[in-house]
Design an enzyme around this catalytic site. Sequence first.
Site, PDB file in Angstrom:
ATOM      1  N   GLU A   1      -4.297  -8.822   1.091  1.00  0.00           N
ATOM      2  CA  GLU A   1      -5.202  -9.151   2.378  1.00  0.00           C
ATOM      3  C   GLU A   1      -7.093  -8.318   2.599  1.00  0.00           C
ATOM      4  OE1 GLU A   1      -3.468  -4.948   4.490  1.00  0.00           O
ATOM      5  OE2 GLU A   1      -1.631  -5.337   4.168  1.00  0.00           O
TER       6      GLU A   1
ATOM      7  N   GLU B   1       0.896  -1.742   0.682  1.00  0.00           N
ATOM      8  CA  GLU B   1      -0.005  -0.286   0.426  1.00  0.00           C
ATOM      9  C   GLU B   1       0.624   1.700  -0.226  1.00  0.00           C
ATOM     10  OE1 GLU B   1      -2.942   0.256   2.828  1.00  0.00           O
ATOM     11  OE2 GLU B   1      -3.738  -2.153   2.606  1.00  0.00           O
TER      12      GLU B   1
HETATM   13  C1  BGP Z   1      -4.509  -2.125   6.055  1.00  0.00           C
HETATM   14  C2  BGP Z   1      -2.876  -2.424   6.485  1.00  0.00           C
HETATM   15  C3  BGP Z   1      -2.397  -3.138   6.921  1.00  0.00           C
HETATM   16  C4  BGP Z   1      -3.626  -3.405   8.360  1.00  0.00           C
HETATM   17  C5  BGP Z   1      -5.267  -3.191   7.759  1.00  0.00           C
HETATM   18  C6  BGP Z   1      -6.158  -2.367   8.802  1.00  0.00           C
HETATM   19  O1  BGP Z   1      -4.408  -0.808   5.413  1.00  0.00           O
HETATM   20  O2  BGP Z   1      -1.542  -2.591   5.184  1.00  0.00           O
HETATM   21  O3  BGP Z   1      -0.963  -2.688   7.935  1.00  0.00           O
HETATM   22  O4  BGP Z   1      -2.996  -2.124   9.626  1.00  0.00           O
HETATM   23  O5  BGP Z   1      -4.718  -1.919   6.597  1.00  0.00           O
HETATM   24  O6  BGP Z   1      -5.957  -1.570   9.268  1.00  0.00           O
HETATM   25  P1  BGP Z   1      -5.774  -1.093  10.565  1.00  0.00           P
HETATM   26  O7  BGP Z   1      -4.763  -1.653  10.998  1.00  0.00           O
HETATM   27  O8  BGP Z   1      -5.297   0.666  10.519  1.00  0.00           O
HETATM   28  O9  BGP Z   1      -7.126  -1.006  11.441  1.00  0.00           O
END
Ligand code: BGP
Length: 462
Positions: free
Chosen positions: A367, A168
């Site tokens: 993800e 990302e």
């Molecule tokens: C994505 C990232 C992760 C992760 C996930 C969940 O954007 O690649 O690192 O953290 O989101 O989001 P958050 O942790 O902000 O709830």
Amino acid sequence: MSIHYAFPEGFWWGSAVSATQIEGAASEGGKGKNIWDYWYEQEPYRFFENIGPEVTSDFYHRYKEDIQLMKEIGLNSFRFSISWSRLIPEGRGDVNPEGVRFYDAVIDELLKNDIEPFVTLFHFDMPLVKQNEGGWENRAVVEAFADYAKTCFQLFGDRVKKWFTFNEPIVPVEGGYLYDFHYPNVVDGRRAIQVAYHTMVAHAKAVEAFRKAEIKDGKIGIVLNLTPSYPRSGHPADQKAAKIADLFFNRSFLDPAVLGEYPAELIEILKAYDHLPQTEEGDAELIRNHTVDLLGVNYYQPRRVKAKDHLPNTEGPFMPEWFFDAYEMPGRKMNPYRGWEIYEKGLYDIMINLRDHYGNIESFVSENGMGVQNEERFMQNGIIQDDYRIEFFKGHLKWLHQAIQEGCRVKGYHVWTFMDNWSWMNAYKNRYGLVSVDLKTQKRTIKKSGEWMKLVTRNNGF
Ligand code: BGP
């Protein structure tokens, strides 16, 4: 059990994590500081319940146990990131032997358990020394990254076959240079655009290093958070707003990474507002000649937009939001804890777009997941009954299955995430794991969703 949704043979079932979010041991094993260690020292109150990245889920010490749990769930692949500052504490120069030992051990342990390692080189964690030199604003840091990538290919390329340059890459631009949720907390459109551009150059240089390394059966990719932009209505002003949001947030990285060039419409906008980044001779060629083999797609939420209600304040910093407003669609389904809309079909739309406009590039969901606060309230007999998460996965997998039926080259599905981990500023607020982590004892327990995933991996579908 009858299987309604069967996935192609060899489908990659797995999960993703990142170094800073699970390893802990932030000041052990010769690791240098990264921007998260430093920002937390400076402003601990900006992190949920003042919890920083020092310990997190202690994967550094517990990776063997964790890999056993992955095996038990039947996962066949695992994406983790290498911490640049653990491997090369100064960002450039000497390699830290303890860091090499750790990543060697993790890779070997995965392979021994028939879990394929997928490795990300950069997941939001700039070494502090490099940030102090200007981070991605400085071309020298771009060169340092290319060197670091080369070192990783040399050290681990004999065993790791799937590599990802960035996770990302737009998020550090948004967080660090536009919206104040990553260090260095700059708010400056011009600098943000330069950072985004240099990140892309760094990516292309890493791809170049990868091609030179000639890793047998190796593939290189990038992981992008492709958030589709849906217009409020068919009105041309709404349509235009969505198109511009798509240019800024998706196509800014997707087009150069996959097609080898920036969208002309994006360049036009930046030119009209006098915000084109500084480039160097040879950059365009470098980007054109170093596209990716494989695309990781992170998907959590759609973006809904409408035409602006009011003129932007052009005395303020240049922002993508000068061109559109966020739209809250009445009746949308929400994950209230994270404040993100849940729209399962978005995943299908992304894949069809890749099929039709990006040469049907080989991809996988890198993800997808649901973060929920205070999950202990769903505990029964020591196990978290996270039916909502099972529903979330099912809903997305159905659409993914549909996309595959329609010819999209989707090779796998990785959940975010394997075990509860530290979520940047949100720390341990929202839990995402298939496995829960008791922060006091570090005890791991498979949740109901993890049990469900066992069946999915066993049946290659559900
Ligand atoms: C994505 C990232 C992760 C992760 C996930 C969940 O954007 O690649 O690192 O953290 O989101 O989001 P958050 O942790 O902000 O709830």
